[in-house]
Design an enzyme around this catalytic site. Structure first.
Site, mmCIF file in Angstrom:
data_model
loop_
_atom_site.group_PDB
_atom_site.id
_atom_site.type_symbol
_atom_site.label_atom_id
_atom_site.label_comp_id
_atom_site.label_asym_id
_atom_site.label_seq_id
_atom_site.Cartn_x
_atom_site.Cartn_y
_atom_site.Cartn_z
ATOM 1 N N HIS A 157 -34.039 -86.020 11.273
ATOM 2 C CA HIS A 157 -33.181 -85.410 10.467
ATOM 3 C C HIS A 157 -33.591 -83.896 10.147
ATOM 4 C CE1 HIS A 157 -31.049 -89.471 9.803
ATOM 5 N NE2 HIS A 157 -32.349 -89.515 9.794
ATOM 6 N N SER A 278 -33.962 -55.061 17.188
ATOM 7 C CA SER A 278 -32.658 -54.836 16.456
ATOM 8 C C SER A 278 -32.366 -53.456 16.694
ATOM 9 C CB SER A 278 -32.662 -55.394 15.149
ATOM 10 O OG SER A 278 -31.447 -54.843 14.436
ATOM 11 N N LYS A 284 -37.453 -56.091 13.309
ATOM 12 C CA LYS A 284 -37.003 -57.220 13.824
ATOM 13 C C LYS A 284 -37.518 -57.592 15.299
ATOM 14 C CE LYS A 284 -33.537 -59.528 12.900
ATOM 15 N NZ LYS A 284 -33.366 -61.018 12.563
ATOM 16 N N GLU A 291 -32.055 -68.152 22.879
ATOM 17 C CA GLU A 291 -30.599 -67.971 22.318
ATOM 18 C C GLU A 291 -29.819 -67.910 23.608
ATOM 19 O OE1 GLU A 291 -31.372 -65.918 18.127
ATOM 20 O OE2 GLU A 291 -30.579 -64.797 19.619
#
Ligand code: ARG
Length: 464
Positions: A157, A278, A284, A291
């Site tokens: 979980h 970014s 960043k 992804e």
């Protein structure tokens, strides 16, 4: 040109819109090599069966080889308005050698021609993907091998559950990718039957020898039934399913890489070669690569569902709907091979923060189950009673702002007198990890046994 070759009853030039919808050359040109190899085998068989003369065969063979060279050297442009790769090559052949070129299509239809071409293409891609999977498995094995003693929290979980080692975690993915490898190689057993010579749907009155062409093209034997063979696309569905399942595994690993590279986890750092910045936030470093791997999984599912849907209502035998089988497969194959290559490189070059992983084990009372197991094994308590005692120990530990693994023997004994003070050493996370020594479990020893068995499996594959 296509009108002349394959349109005996069509008297008008095709509408531009029809061509746009109907022509598959813009994408099926990828099959040029399979098409030429298939035609060479067919022509050879026609000659050996005395269906065409030796002179015609020699002309066809030379012509087809010339076309192969022309295509590979970029001299034969496959951007014309022929209907498909089969018509484009046959047209060029006849242009080059005249009448013998027109005999090539004896005892053959584009229906069996495209079926054999596409089978050979998928068979080749199954091998390419299988080999990349072996490379990925070797990469993961190397990581696993170096980290059989690196603790990290095992989760259920997405909550801390029990201490495991990072090698064991990697071996879970090895198990998934091994199944994927087996699926791709198994599919090649089923694909390995040649539909060539089935002609349009019913076979042919010419005295062909399908066994010969099957053998020549590396198939085990000819397919059983021609009606099925020209309309069967199970092999395409299989590669799409295999890719979709493999991408699902890649996606799950990517998801973990994304989580692990966040500041909340900090378990890994992707190399700068696999991270992006970014445009507005100068600080960043984003995990775009995992992804995208996760994102691309979607299109691989889409391609599978598309073809399943195309096939579901088709009456026997060939229907033009089937032409829709190709773009999805091409796309999935490209997605799969690129994803595997990127994943291998990214895994090889990421850095692993073993301290951060071990630190995370001090949160969440990971060894609570060990205390319950101890009370069962050493004190003879029923598991459910032990479970409740440990529940109250965890509550007390929370009050002391300590993890259960950091409680002293005295503290434990004070909480419940049934707990003897010497149990404390069993609650150490590394001791806990190594206690799970059952087959397939997380202990360092068991993880090493898993690595060994996969290494043996890899060696056996290489011998074959
Ligand atoms: N381009 C076609 C395909 O991919 C080849 C087969 C065409 N056959 C036919 N009878 N129209 O399916």
């Amino acid at each position: 040109m296509s009108k002349k070759i394959a349109s005996a009853r069509i008297s008008q030039e095709s509408s531009e819109l029809l061509k746009k919808l109907n022509n598959s050359l813009p994408f099926d040109k990828v099959l040029y090599k399979e098409d030429i190899i298939g035609s060479l085998a067919h022509a050879k068989m026609l000659k050996e069966q005395n269906i065409i003369s030796s002179e015609d065969y020699v002309a066809i063979e030379q012509g087809l080889n010339q076309i192969l060279n022309e295509i590979e050297e970029g001299k034969f442009d496959l951007n014309g308005d022929e209907e498909d790769i089969h018509m484009a090559i046959e047209g060029r052949l006849t242009q080059l050698i005249g009448d013998p070129g027109k005999r090539l299509h004896t005892a053959r239809s584009r229906n069996d021609q495209v079926a054999v071409d596409f089978r050979m293409f998928v068979r080749k891609q199954n091998r390419v993907i299988s080999n990349l999977l072996l490379e990925l498995i070797e990469t993961l094995l190397d990581i696993a091998n170096s980290h059989t003693d690196t603790l990290l929290p095992g989760m259920t979980h997405l909550q801390h559950a029990q201490p495991i080692n990072f090698g064991y975690h990697m071996m879970a993915y090895v198990a998934m990718f091994k199944r994927d490898y087996e699926r791709f190689t198994d599919s090649n057993e089923r694909i390995n039957y040649s539909p060539l010579g089935c002609a349009a749907l019913a076979g042919t009155p010419h005295p062909i020898d399908r066994d010969k062409t099957a053998k020549e093209l590396g198939f085990k034997e000819p397919t059983l039934n021609c009606l099925d063979s020209v309309s069967d696309r199970d092999f395409a569905l299989e590669i799409l399913f295999n890719i979709a399942t493999m991408m699902m595994h890649i996606s799950r690993l990517s998801e973990e890489l994304i989580l692990w590279s966040s500041s909340e986890f900090g378990f890994i750092k992707l190399s700068d070669r696999h991270a992006t910045g970014s445009s507005i936030m100068p600080q960043k470093k984003n995990p775009d690569i995992p992804e995208l791997l996760r994102g691309k999984t979607g299109r691989s599912y889409g391609n599978l569902i598309s073809l399943l849907t195309v096939m579901k209502g088709l009456p026997l035998a060939y229907n033009k709907d089937t032409q829709e089988d190709k773009e999805g497969v091409f796309d999935s194959v490209e997605t799969a091979t690129l994803s595997l290559r990127v994943l291998i490189e990214m895994m090889e070059q990421m850095s692993i923060d073993t301290d951060a992983m071990e630190r995370a084990c001090n949160i969440g009372h990971l060894s609570a189950t060990d205390l319950a197991d101890y009370l069962v094994k050493e004190e003879g308590l029923p598991f459910r009673d032990a479970y409740h005692i440990v529940g109250s120990v965890v509550n007390q530990a929370e009050e002391l702002s300590k993890d259960i693994s950091k409680l002293t023997g005295e503290e434990l004994h004070l909480i419940d007198s049934r707990i003897s003070p010497n149990v404390a050493k069993f609650l150490d996370n590394r001791v806990s990890m190594n206690a799970r020594d059952s087959k397939g479990g997380t202990s360092t020893k068991s993880t090493k046994a898993q690595i060994k068995s996969i290494k043996k499996w890899l060696e056996d594959i290489k011998i074959q």
